[in-house]
Design an enzyme around this catalytic site. Structure first.
Site, PDB file in Angstrom:
ATOM      1  N   SER A   1       0.825  -1.201   0.000  1.00  0.00           N
ATOM      2  CA  SER A   1       0.000   0.000   0.000  1.00  0.00           C
ATOM      3  C   SER A   1       0.863   1.255   0.000  1.00  0.00           C
ATOM      4  O   SER A   1       1.976   1.276   0.546  1.00  0.00           O
ATOM      5  CB  SER A   1      -0.898   0.009   1.246  1.00  0.00           C
ATOM      6  OG  SER A   1      -1.519   1.268   1.422  1.00  0.00           O
TER       7      SER A   1
ATOM      8  N   TYR B   1      -2.418   5.663  -4.057  1.00  0.00           N
ATOM      9  CA  TYR B   1      -3.341   6.764  -3.844  1.00  0.00           C
ATOM     10  C   TYR B   1      -2.757   7.991  -4.545  1.00  0.00           C
ATOM     11  O   TYR B   1      -1.558   8.282  -4.399  1.00  0.00           O
ATOM     12  CB  TYR B   1      -3.481   7.089  -2.353  1.00  0.00           C
ATOM     13  CG  TYR B   1      -4.225   6.068  -1.538  1.00  0.00           C
ATOM     14  CD1 TYR B   1      -5.559   5.779  -1.788  1.00  0.00           C
ATOM     15  CD2 TYR B   1      -3.590   5.420  -0.475  1.00  0.00           C
ATOM     16  CE1 TYR B   1      -6.245   4.855  -1.009  1.00  0.00           C
ATOM     17  CE2 TYR B   1      -4.270   4.494   0.306  1.00  0.00           C
ATOM     18  CZ  TYR B   1      -5.595   4.218   0.030  1.00  0.00           C
ATOM     19  OH  TYR B   1      -6.269   3.308   0.795  1.00  0.00           O
TER      20      TYR B   1
END
Length: 417
Positions: free
Chosen positions: A138, A162
């Site tokens: 992540s 992200y």
């Protein structure tokens, strides 16, 4: 009626019955071997992990209805087995996003993982490599891109991105992941702002953890967790240079609610490998993404951690497969707690599945060995379910093997109350 004939116990026969199991003095191994399901690992994790860290993993957004519905959807599966087929050998391997996997599941991206247990992503990457399945790091991971590559040098590593307010941070991460040989990028699109993680707020959970009267009391029966936390290297985030505050506050400070399809085009231009969009939640967006030529989509409501009561990915799966299954590869996550859930997803048309909490329960229960145990439990369940359905490969699974029993049925528009 004749009476039962009795005799004096035969000492030899008694000795045959008295075969005691050799005691295992390795507490971690004994603890993990006692876990037969992911739920068992969850129970162990809850006993061994402070409430704030455990609840961060275990919890979801608002009322947590979305997570409950996702798990209920898998519980509402009815299987339809065939008979009289040779299933002495079962092939669980598959091709996904341009490469192979020994099993039809991989490890999903999870944030702040070393807070759950200090081995964190390194344990996950190493276990994934040993099992021959992909590992996903992540953006909010607590191990660097390069350290994950070192832990899984020959396996498949994926990176979840992200797009943040400071675009240069996101773009630099893309370049680092490509340079480290990661082969697939998950562009996550369901997090313009943080969901309402109420357990975290009630627990006062912050990054890094802050000592208080309640956390000290909670730590007393779990001294090993604090010992590990305080005697291992300081948390290193893949992207955030500063920490402090709740997870929601950190997300809101970093995430950009203005991201759009223009960002997708920008990331596509930067990334040389397979590009997969994670967090897709309707048929229309699936069609648009397929038309734009993405390499795959992940049907996901972020484990119920963003918009509570969002569509259940498993319920959405058949419609998306009918619409775009011939054009792009479809993976699914959220709610998977059993290998049978994975088999049901493949039967309904998913090419792959991702596990998040299931892996973290194993991590909290026993570090790297706990992750190995979680993967083994799911793998055994996948094989056993396939054998009981009497199929020998994932390609043989079809929608005819599964019925989604109806529990939540949309109300007809215009229907009388």
């Amino acid at each position: 009626m004749s009476a039962v004939t009795r005799q004096f116990p035969n000492p030899v026969e008694l000795l045959e019955l008295m075969q005691f199991k050799r005691p295992d003095f390795n507490g971690r191994r004994r603890r993990l071997n006692s876990a037969l399901t992911i739920a068992d690992l969850r129970d162990i994790a809850k006993r061994r992990t402070p409430a704030a860290a455990f609840d961060y993993t275990d919890g979801a957004a608002d009322s947590e209805e979305g997570l409950a519905r996702a798990r209920q959807a898998f519980a509402d599966v009815e299987f339809h087995p065939s008979i009289l087929r040779d299933v002495s050998h079962v092939d669980t391997s598959c091709q996904i996003f341009g490469g192979s996997s020994a099993l039809p599941f991989g490890i999903a991206p999870t944030g702040f993982t070393r807070l759950m247990q200090t081995e964190g992503e390194i344990a996950g990457a190493g276990a994934a490599g040993a099992a021959g399945i992909p590992f996903t790091l992540s953006t909010l991971g607590t191990s660097s891109i390069e350290s994950v590559k070192a832990a899984n040098p020959h396996g498949r590593n994926w990176f979840q991105l992200y797009v943040m307010k400071q675009r240069e941070i996101s773009y630099a991460l893309v370049e680092r992941a490509a340079a480290a040989g990661f082969d697939t990028l998950f562009f996550t699109v369901d997090t313009p702002v943080a969901g309402a993680r109420l357990r975290d707020k009630r627990n006062g959970f912050s990054i890094p953890p802050q000592l208080s009267v309640s956390t000290i009391i909670d730590a007393l029966p779990r001294p090993w967790w604090w010992w590990d936390f305080l005697t291992t290297p300081k948390l290193e985030f893949a992207s955030l240079s500063a920490t402090g505050g709740t997870v929601g506050e950190l997300l809101n400070s970093a995430m950009d609610p203005s991201i759009s399809f223009d960002d997708l085009a920008e990331i596509r231009a930067l990334w040389p490998g397979k590009l997969v969009i994670k967090g897709v939640q309707n048929v229309e967006d699936s069609r648009r993404l397929a038309d734009l030529g993405v390499d795959g989509i992940v049907l996901s409501n972020h484990g119920g951690r963003q918009l509570d009561r969002a569509p259940v990915p498993f319920h959405l799966l058949p419609d998306v497969v009918r619409e775009v299954g011939a054009d792009t590869e479809i993976a699914i996550d959220t709610g998977i707690m059993n290998g049978a859930d994975i088999v049901a997803s493949i039967a309904q048309g998913a090419k792959f599945t991702l596990i998040g909490r299931a892996y973290l329960y194993g991590l909290m229960a026993g570090g790297r060995e706990g992750v190995d145990r979680a993967i083994q439990i799911l793998a055994d369940q996948v094989v056993r379910t396939m054998q009981l359905l009497q199929v020998t490969s994932l390609a043989e699974l079809t929608p005819a093997h599964v019925t989604q029993l109806e529990r939540l049925v949309p109300r007809r528009v215009g229907a009388r109350v």
